[in-house]
Design a protein around this motif. Structure first.
Motif, PDB file in Angstrom:
ATOM      1  N   VAL A   1       0.871  -1.169   0.000  1.00 53.15           N
ATOM      2  CA  VAL A   1       0.000   0.000   0.000  1.00 53.15           C
ATOM      3  C   VAL A   1       0.911   1.222   0.000  1.00 53.15           C
ATOM      4  CG1 VAL A   1      -1.874   1.229   1.164  1.00 53.15           C
ATOM      5  CG2 VAL A   1      -1.710  -1.266   1.361  1.00 53.15           C
ATOM      6  N   PHE A   2       0.604   2.185  -0.861  1.00 52.10           N
ATOM      7  CA  PHE A   2       1.442   3.373  -1.006  1.00 52.10           C
ATOM      8  C   PHE A   2       0.685   4.611  -0.545  1.00 52.10           C
ATOM      9  CE2 PHE A   2       2.807   0.146  -3.929  1.00 52.10           C
ATOM     10  CZ  PHE A   2       4.185   0.154  -3.775  1.00 52.10           C
ATOM     11  N   PHE A   3       1.368   5.446   0.236  1.00 50.91           N
ATOM     12  CA  PHE A   3       0.778   6.661   0.794  1.00 50.91           C
ATOM     13  C   PHE A   3       1.619   7.864   0.383  1.00 50.91           C
ATOM     14  CE2 PHE A   3      -0.027   3.198   3.707  1.00 50.91           C
ATOM     15  CZ  PHE A   3      -1.331   3.373   4.142  1.00 50.91           C
ATOM     16  N   ASP A   4       0.949   8.989   0.239  1.00 53.85           N
ATOM     17  CA  ASP A   4       1.629  10.255  -0.003  1.00 53.85           C
ATOM     18  C   ASP A   4       1.104  11.257   1.019  1.00 53.85           C
ATOM     19  OD1 ASP A   4       3.312  12.054  -1.828  1.00 53.85           O
ATOM     20  OD2 ASP A   4       1.396  13.113  -1.748  1.00 53.85           O
ATOM     21  N   MET A   5       2.013  11.858   1.770  1.00 52.59           N
ATOM     22  CA  MET A   5       1.605  12.843   2.770  1.00 52.59           C
ATOM     23  C   MET A   5       1.202  14.135   2.068  1.00 52.59           C
ATOM     24  SD  MET A   5       4.473  12.188   5.673  1.00 52.59           S
ATOM     25  CE  MET A   5       5.138  10.529   5.764  1.00 52.59           C
ATOM     26  N   LEU A   6       0.118  14.706   2.508  1.00 49.24           N
ATOM     27  CA  LEU A   6      -0.447  15.899   1.897  1.00 49.24           C
ATOM     28  C   LEU A   6       0.255  17.148   2.431  1.00 49.24           C
ATOM     29  CD1 LEU A   6      -2.770  16.842   0.020  1.00 49.24           C
ATOM     30  CD2 LEU A   6      -4.177  17.011   2.063  1.00 49.24           C
ATOM     31  N   LYS A   7       0.953  17.859   1.541  1.00 49.90           N
ATOM     32  CA  LYS A   7       1.661  19.088   1.914  1.00 49.90           C
ATOM     33  C   LYS A   7       2.444  18.919   3.213  1.00 49.90           C
ATOM     34  CE  LYS A   7      -1.662  22.019  -0.413  1.00 49.90           C
ATOM     35  NZ  LYS A   7      -2.566  23.151  -0.300  1.00 49.90           N
ATOM     36  N   ALA A   8       3.143  17.806   3.305  1.00 55.18           N
ATOM     37  CA  ALA A   8       3.787  17.430   4.562  1.00 55.18           C
ATOM     38  C   ALA A   8       4.810  18.445   5.046  1.00 55.18           C
ATOM     39  CB  ALA A   8       4.441  16.056   4.397  1.00 55.18           C
ATOM     40  N   PHE A   9       5.635  18.953   4.149  1.00 55.68           N
ATOM     41  CA  PHE A   9       6.668  19.901   4.564  1.00 55.68           C
ATOM     42  C   PHE A   9       6.046  21.213   5.041  1.00 55.68           C
ATOM     43  CE2 PHE A   9       9.143  16.869   2.341  1.00 55.68           C
ATOM     44  CZ  PHE A   9      10.429  16.967   2.845  1.00 55.68           C
ATOM     45  N   ASP A  10       4.883  21.552   4.489  1.00 57.42           N
ATOM     46  CA  ASP A  10       4.203  22.790   4.874  1.00 57.42           C
ATOM     47  C   ASP A  10       3.404  22.640   6.166  1.00 57.42           C
ATOM     48  OD1 ASP A  10       5.130  24.037   2.569  1.00 57.42           O
ATOM     49  OD2 ASP A  10       3.376  23.434   1.409  1.00 57.42           O
ATOM     50  N   ASN A  11       3.054  21.409   6.523  1.00 56.78           N
ATOM     51  CA  ASN A  11       2.153  21.198   7.654  1.00 56.78           C
ATOM     52  C   ASN A  11       2.802  20.604   8.890  1.00 56.78           C
ATOM     53  OD1 ASN A  11      -0.158  22.194   6.361  1.00 56.78           O
ATOM     54  ND2 ASN A  11      -0.441  20.267   5.286  1.00 56.78           N
ATOM     55  N   ILE A  12       4.068  20.235   8.810  1.00 58.97           N
ATOM     56  CA  ILE A  12       4.696  19.597   9.969  1.00 58.97           C
ATOM     57  C   ILE A  12       4.684  20.562  11.156  1.00 58.97           C
ATOM     58  CG2 ILE A  12       7.098  20.199   9.422  1.00 58.97           C
ATOM     59  CD1 ILE A  12       6.014  16.769  10.590  1.00 58.97           C
ATOM     60  N   ASN A  13       4.274  20.058  12.283  1.00 56.12           N
ATOM     61  CA  ASN A  13       4.091  20.859  13.487  1.00 56.12           C
ATOM     62  C   ASN A  13       5.444  21.196  14.118  1.00 56.12           C
ATOM     63  OD1 ASN A  13       3.679  21.262  16.434  1.00 56.12           O
ATOM     64  ND2 ASN A  13       1.535  20.970  15.870  1.00 56.12           N
ATOM     65  N   HIS A  14       5.668  22.470  14.395  1.00 54.68           N
ATOM     66  CA  HIS A  14       6.930  22.909  15.003  1.00 54.68           C
ATOM     67  C   HIS A  14       7.164  22.252  16.361  1.00 54.68           C
ATOM     68  CE1 HIS A  14       6.842  26.905  12.548  1.00 54.68           C
ATOM     69  NE2 HIS A  14       7.100  25.840  11.796  1.00 54.68           N
ATOM     70  N   ALA A  15       6.103  22.102  17.152  1.00 50.27           N
ATOM     71  CA  ALA A  15       6.247  21.506  18.481  1.00 50.27           C
ATOM     72  C   ALA A  15       6.770  20.073  18.387  1.00 50.27           C
ATOM     73  CB  ALA A  15       4.914  21.546  19.229  1.00 50.27           C
ATOM     74  N   ILE A  16       6.332  19.343  17.367  1.00 46.75           N
ATOM     75  CA  ILE A  16       6.806  17.964  17.182  1.00 46.75           C
ATOM     76  C   ILE A  16       8.297  17.973  16.871  1.00 46.75           C
ATOM     77  CG2 ILE A  16       6.674  15.944  15.660  1.00 46.75           C
ATOM     78  CD1 ILE A  16       3.642  16.479  15.478  1.00 46.75           C
ATOM     79  N   ILE A  17       8.721  18.861  15.990  1.00 51.54           N
ATOM     80  CA  ILE A  17      10.142  18.942  15.636  1.00 51.54           C
ATOM     81  C   ILE A  17      10.969  19.281  16.871  1.00 51.54           C
ATOM     82  CG2 ILE A  17      11.866  20.240  14.322  1.00 51.54           C
ATOM     83  CD1 ILE A  17       9.685  20.620  12.144  1.00 51.54           C
ATOM     84  N   LEU A  18      10.547  20.283  17.615  1.00 52.53           N
ATOM     85  CA  LEU A  18      11.311  20.700  18.794  1.00 52.53           C
ATOM     86  C   LEU A  18      11.335  19.613  19.867  1.00 52.53           C
ATOM     87  CD1 LEU A  18      10.150  24.425  18.940  1.00 52.53           C
ATOM     88  CD2 LEU A  18      12.342  23.521  18.085  1.00 52.53           C
ATOM     89  N   ARG A  19      10.220  18.917  20.029  1.00 52.02           N
ATOM     90  CA  ARG A  19      10.166  17.804  20.988  1.00 52.02           C
ATOM     91  C   ARG A  19      11.131  16.685  20.575  1.00 52.02           C
ATOM     92  NH1 ARG A  19       4.988  17.969  21.522  1.00 52.02           N
ATOM     93  NH2 ARG A  19       4.477  16.473  19.902  1.00 52.02           N
ATOM     94  N   LYS A  20      11.178  16.389  19.274  1.00 51.85           N
ATOM     95  CA  LYS A  20      12.092  15.344  18.782  1.00 51.85           C
ATOM     96  C   LYS A  20      13.547  15.756  19.010  1.00 51.85           C
ATOM     97  CE  LYS A  20       9.114  12.565  16.834  1.00 51.85           C
ATOM     98  NZ  LYS A  20       8.964  11.160  17.030  1.00 51.85           N
ATOM     99  N   LEU A  21      13.855  17.009  18.704  1.00 53.53           N
ATOM    100  CA  LEU A  21      15.219  17.486  18.910  1.00 53.53           C
ATOM    101  C   LEU A  21      15.621  17.366  20.375  1.00 53.53           C
ATOM    102  CD1 LEU A  21      15.165  20.643  16.619  1.00 53.53           C
ATOM    103  CD2 LEU A  21      16.542  18.571  16.258  1.00 53.53           C
TER     104      LEU A  21
END
Length: 193
Positions: free
Chosen positions: A53-73
């Motif tokens: 099964v193949f998926f494509d994220m919708l506008k993923a780079f534009d929609n990624i949540n900043h809080a998620i990135i900072l939490r991961k870092l």
């Protein structure tokens, strides 16, 4: 410089899952294609069925949540000046819209990674890194940038369908918790006979 240092930390400590090939030195779409082909060959040799099964994220780079990135870092130990630099890069972004001679008021951009920024693919990869971790054991994921493939090989189609549906449900849950949506038009599963 910041991206090279961050990638060195990530790769040295094995912080990006091996099924993720996008934006990694020495990795490409060929790695994902070979992994998928190898599984298909194993299925054929062992008399099994396989579905992908193949998926494509919708506008993923534009929609990624900043809080998620900072939490991961933060969770991987990025602190101090590097953390503050990346936080400022993400949080201090504003935009205005111009139509003809009219210019809108300014808006703060609360989601997304900066287009054209060398750090953006690394931050995006880190943010979606857990996407394929919570799948059923028999379902294998492959990630390349904002594209995901999951596949399963088993003795019969019915068992594969159940396992893939379970995986799809878990991906849907991940989607809701991260606010990353998938393009319904681009997600494909071949029709079953």
């Amino acid at each position: 410089m910041v991206n090279k240092r961050l990638m060195w930390i990530i790769e040295k400590n094995g912080l990006i899952q091996p099924f993720q090939s996008g934006f990694r030195k020495g990795r490409s779409t060929i790695d994902s294609l070979i992994a998928l082909e190898t599984e298909a060959q194993y299925a054929f040799i062992n008399g099994q069925q396989m579905i992908a099964v193949f998926f494509d994220m919708l506008k993923a780079f534009d929609n990624i949540n900043h809080a998620i990135i900072l939490r991961k870092l933060s969770s991987i130990g990025i602190r101090g000046q590097m953390f503050q630099f990346i936080k400022q890069l993400l949080e201090n972004r504003h935009y205005r819209v111009q139509i003809g001679n009219e210019l809108s008021q300014g808006y703060r951009q609360i989601n997304g990674v900066p287009q054209g920024c060398v750090l953006s693919p690394t931050l995006f990869s880190l943010a979606i890194n857990e996407l394929g971790l919570n799948l059923p054991r028999e379902v294998k994921p492959l990630l390349f940038a904002d594209d995901l493939a999951i596949f399963c090989r088993f003795g019969n189609i019915h068992d594969i369908q159940l396992k893939l549906q379970n995986a799809i449900n878990r991906i849907k849950h991940w989607s809701h918790t991260t606010d990353i949506q998938f393009s319904v038009e681009k997600n494909k599963m071949p029709p079953l006979q």
